[in-house]
Scaffold this motif. Structure first.
Motif, PDB file in Angstrom:
ATOM      1  N   LEU A 167      47.782  37.624  49.905  1.00  0.00           N
ATOM      2  CA  LEU A 167      46.640  36.740  49.692  1.00  0.00           C
ATOM      3  C   LEU A 167      46.579  36.157  48.280  1.00  0.00           C
ATOM      4  O   LEU A 167      46.227  35.000  48.093  1.00  0.00           O
ATOM      5  CB  LEU A 167      45.330  37.487  49.962  1.00  0.00           C
ATOM      6  N   PHE A 168      46.905  36.997  47.288  1.00  0.00           N
ATOM      7  CA  PHE A 168      46.672  36.607  45.899  1.00  0.00           C
ATOM      8  C   PHE A 168      47.940  36.522  45.056  1.00  0.00           C
ATOM      9  O   PHE A 168      47.880  36.270  43.857  1.00  0.00           O
ATOM     10  CB  PHE A 168      45.684  37.579  45.246  1.00  0.00           C
ATOM     11  N   LEU A 169      49.093  36.765  45.704  1.00  0.00           N
ATOM     12  CA  LEU A 169      50.385  36.715  45.032  1.00  0.00           C
ATOM     13  C   LEU A 169      50.409  37.616  43.797  1.00  0.00           C
ATOM     14  O   LEU A 169      50.914  37.241  42.738  1.00  0.00           O
ATOM     15  CB  LEU A 169      50.757  35.270  44.666  1.00  0.00           C
ATOM     16  N   GLU A 170      49.829  38.815  43.958  1.00  0.00           N
ATOM     17  CA  GLU A 170      49.765  39.790  42.876  1.00  0.00           C
ATOM     18  C   GLU A 170      50.236  41.137  43.383  1.00  0.00           C
ATOM     19  O   GLU A 170      49.768  41.626  44.412  1.00  0.00           O
ATOM     20  CB  GLU A 170      48.325  39.949  42.361  1.00  0.00           C
ATOM     21  N   ASP A 171      51.151  41.748  42.662  1.00  0.00           N
ATOM     22  CA  ASP A 171      51.571  43.118  42.948  1.00  0.00           C
ATOM     23  C   ASP A 171      50.709  44.036  42.086  1.00  0.00           C
ATOM     24  O   ASP A 171      50.845  44.059  40.865  1.00  0.00           O
ATOM     25  CB  ASP A 171      53.053  43.306  42.605  1.00  0.00           C
ATOM     26  N   VAL A 172      49.797  44.759  42.738  1.00  0.00           N
ATOM     27  CA  VAL A 172      48.883  45.621  41.989  1.00  0.00           C
ATOM     28  C   VAL A 172      49.267  47.093  42.100  1.00  0.00           C
ATOM     29  O   VAL A 172      48.497  47.968  41.725  1.00  0.00           O
ATOM     30  CB  VAL A 172      47.414  45.409  42.433  1.00  0.00           C
ATOM     31  N   SER A 173      50.476  47.370  42.570  1.00  0.00           N
ATOM     32  CA  SER A 173      50.891  48.754  42.786  1.00  0.00           C
ATOM     33  C   SER A 173      50.954  49.568  41.504  1.00  0.00           C
ATOM     34  O   SER A 173      50.871  50.790  41.545  1.00  0.00           O
ATOM     35  CB  SER A 173      52.244  48.813  43.500  1.00  0.00           C
ATOM     36  N   ASP A 174      51.061  48.896  40.354  1.00  0.00           N
ATOM     37  CA  ASP A 174      51.107  49.626  39.085  1.00  0.00           C
ATOM     38  C   ASP A 174      49.755  49.603  38.373  1.00  0.00           C
ATOM     39  O   ASP A 174      49.648  50.002  37.215  1.00  0.00           O
ATOM     40  CB  ASP A 174      52.187  49.051  38.173  1.00  0.00           C
ATOM     41  N   MET A 175      48.717  49.141  39.078  1.00  0.00           N
ATOM     42  CA  MET A 175      47.376  49.105  38.479  1.00  0.00           C
ATOM     43  C   MET A 175      46.329  49.503  39.519  1.00  0.00           C
ATOM     44  O   MET A 175      45.334  48.820  39.721  1.00  0.00           O
ATOM     45  CB  MET A 175      47.075  47.740  37.880  1.00  0.00           C
ATOM     46  N   MET A 176      46.566  50.639  40.156  1.00  0.00           N
ATOM     47  CA  MET A 176      45.741  51.100  41.266  1.00  0.00           C
ATOM     48  C   MET A 176      44.286  51.373  40.885  1.00  0.00           C
ATOM     49  O   MET A 176      43.403  51.294  41.726  1.00  0.00           O
ATOM     50  CB  MET A 176      46.364  52.351  41.897  1.00  0.00           C
ATOM     51  N   ASP A 177      44.026  51.720  39.633  1.00  0.00           N
ATOM     52  CA  ASP A 177      42.668  52.021  39.193  1.00  0.00           C
ATOM     53  C   ASP A 177      42.104  50.955  38.257  1.00  0.00           C
ATOM     54  O   ASP A 177      41.023  51.131  37.699  1.00  0.00           O
ATOM     55  CB  ASP A 177      42.621  53.395  38.510  1.00  0.00           C
ATOM     56  N   GLU A 178      42.820  49.859  38.102  1.00  0.00           N
ATOM     57  CA  GLU A 178      42.356  48.778  37.232  1.00  0.00           C
ATOM     58  C   GLU A 178      41.380  47.890  38.005  1.00  0.00           C
ATOM     59  O   GLU A 178      41.563  47.620  39.184  1.00  0.00           O
ATOM     60  CB  GLU A 178      43.545  47.946  36.751  1.00  0.00           C
ATOM     61  N   ASP A 179      40.342  47.439  37.320  1.00  0.00           N
ATOM     62  CA  ASP A 179      39.346  46.560  37.932  1.00  0.00           C
ATOM     63  C   ASP A 179      40.021  45.234  38.290  1.00  0.00           C
ATOM     64  O   ASP A 179      40.481  44.506  37.417  1.00  0.00           O
ATOM     65  CB  ASP A 179      38.192  46.339  36.952  1.00  0.00           C
ATOM     66  N   LEU A 180      40.073  44.932  39.578  1.00  0.00           N
ATOM     67  CA  LEU A 180      40.775  43.738  40.048  1.00  0.00           C
ATOM     68  C   LEU A 180      40.024  42.446  39.731  1.00  0.00           C
ATOM     69  O   LEU A 180      40.624  41.379  39.682  1.00  0.00           O
ATOM     70  CB  LEU A 180      41.050  43.849  41.548  1.00  0.00           C
ATOM     71  N   PHE A 181      38.724  42.551  39.493  1.00  0.00           N
ATOM     72  CA  PHE A 181      37.955  41.373  39.068  1.00  0.00           C
ATOM     73  C   PHE A 181      38.283  41.057  37.612  1.00  0.00           C
ATOM     74  O   PHE A 181      38.564  39.923  37.259  1.00  0.00           O
ATOM     75  CB  PHE A 181      36.450  41.605  39.243  1.00  0.00           C
ATOM     76  N   ASP A 182      38.254  42.095  36.763  1.00  0.00           N
ATOM     77  CA  ASP A 182      38.570  41.899  35.342  1.00  0.00           C
ATOM     78  C   ASP A 182      40.003  41.421  35.143  1.00  0.00           C
ATOM     79  O   ASP A 182      40.287  40.670  34.219  1.00  0.00           O
ATOM     80  CB  ASP A 182      38.350  43.194  34.547  1.00  0.00           C
ATOM     81  N   ALA A 183      40.902  41.857  36.033  1.00  0.00           N
ATOM     82  CA  ALA A 183      42.311  41.474  35.930  1.00  0.00           C
ATOM     83  C   ALA A 183      42.566  40.064  36.467  1.00  0.00           C
ATOM     84  O   ALA A 183      43.676  39.548  36.365  1.00  0.00           O
ATOM     85  CB  ALA A 183      43.179  42.481  36.682  1.00  0.00           C
ATOM     86  N   GLY A 184      41.546  39.450  37.058  1.00  0.00           N
ATOM     87  CA  GLY A 184      41.701  38.098  37.580  1.00  0.00           C
ATOM     88  C   GLY A 184      42.334  38.030  38.957  1.00  0.00           C
ATOM     89  O   GLY A 184      42.696  36.954  39.425  1.00  0.00           O
ATOM     90  N   VAL A 185      42.469  39.169  39.618  1.00  0.00           N
ATOM     91  CA  VAL A 185      43.055  39.185  40.962  1.00  0.00           C
ATOM     92  C   VAL A 185      41.998  38.810  41.992  1.00  0.00           C
ATOM     93  O   VAL A 185      42.242  37.987  42.873  1.00  0.00           O
ATOM     94  CB  VAL A 185      43.659  40.575  41.286  1.00  0.00           C
ATOM     95  N   LEU A 186      40.816  39.399  41.902  1.00  0.00           N
ATOM     96  CA  LEU A 186      39.745  39.148  42.852  1.00  0.00           C
ATOM     97  C   LEU A 186      38.624  38.333  42.220  1.00  0.00           C
ATOM     98  O   LEU A 186      38.355  38.457  41.028  1.00  0.00           O
ATOM     99  CB  LEU A 186      39.146  40.466  43.353  1.00  0.00           C
ATOM    100  N   ASP A 187      37.992  37.522  43.062  1.00  0.00           N
ATOM    101  CA  ASP A 187      36.737  36.866  42.723  1.00  0.00           C
ATOM    102  C   ASP A 187      35.907  36.922  44.004  1.00  0.00           C
ATOM    103  O   ASP A 187      36.313  37.549  44.990  1.00  0.00           O
ATOM    104  CB  ASP A 187      36.965  35.439  42.231  1.00  0.00           C
ATOM    105  N   SER A 188      34.763  36.300  44.020  1.00  0.00           N
ATOM    106  CA  SER A 188      33.887  36.425  45.189  1.00  0.00           C
ATOM    107  C   SER A 188      34.535  35.879  46.462  1.00  0.00           C
ATOM    108  O   SER A 188      34.461  36.506  47.518  1.00  0.00           O
ATOM    109  CB  SER A 188      32.541  35.754  44.935  1.00  0.00           C
ATOM    110  N   MET A 189      35.187  34.735  46.370  1.00  0.00           N
ATOM    111  CA  MET A 189      35.859  34.179  47.559  1.00  0.00           C
ATOM    112  C   MET A 189      37.035  35.047  47.978  1.00  0.00           C
ATOM    113  O   MET A 189      37.273  35.258  49.165  1.00  0.00           O
ATOM    114  CB  MET A 189      36.324  32.745  47.296  1.00  0.00           C
ATOM    115  N   GLY A 190      37.777  35.544  47.006  1.00  0.00           N
ATOM    116  CA  GLY A 190      38.897  36.422  47.310  1.00  0.00           C
ATOM    117  C   GLY A 190      38.453  37.697  47.997  1.00  0.00           C
ATOM    118  O   GLY A 190      39.133  38.207  48.896  1.00  0.00           O
ATOM    119  N   THR A 191      37.299  38.199  47.594  1.00  0.00           N
ATOM    120  CA  THR A 191      36.761  39.405  48.219  1.00  0.00           C
ATOM    121  C   THR A 191      36.468  39.148  49.688  1.00  0.00           C
ATOM    122  O   THR A 191      36.798  39.968  50.547  1.00  0.00           O
ATOM    123  CB  THR A 191      35.484  39.870  47.494  1.00  0.00           C
TER     124      THR A 191
END
Length: 79
Positions: free
Chosen positions: A14-38
């Protein structure tokens, strides 16, 4: 079906992001998720896992990391 693998695959697709190395990182702060993405992610999760994610479960602090998303899915599957 391995929930972790499926969720990481969905986020990647969906977001073209590999988050496997940031499992506990806030995905909103990292720019991966936003309200529409959620919304997109929740729709995918509901379809893939045949569950209904209540609006009350969709707070930013409840589903803001990959690990929290995975745990939330597991809880809903066992409800």
């Amino acid at each position: 079906m391995d929930v972790k693998t499926e969720v990481l695959g969905m986020i990647n697709d969906l977001f073209l992001e590999d988050v496997s190395d940031m499992m506990d990182e806030d995905l909103f702060d990292a720019g991966v998720l936003d309200s529409m993405g959620t919304v997109e992610l929740v729709l995918e999760i509901e379809a893939k896992f045949n569950i209904k994610v209540p609006v009350s479960e969709m707070g930013r602090d409840d589903w803001n990391t990959a690990n929290k998303i995975i745990e939330g899915i597991k809880e809903l599957q066992n409800a």
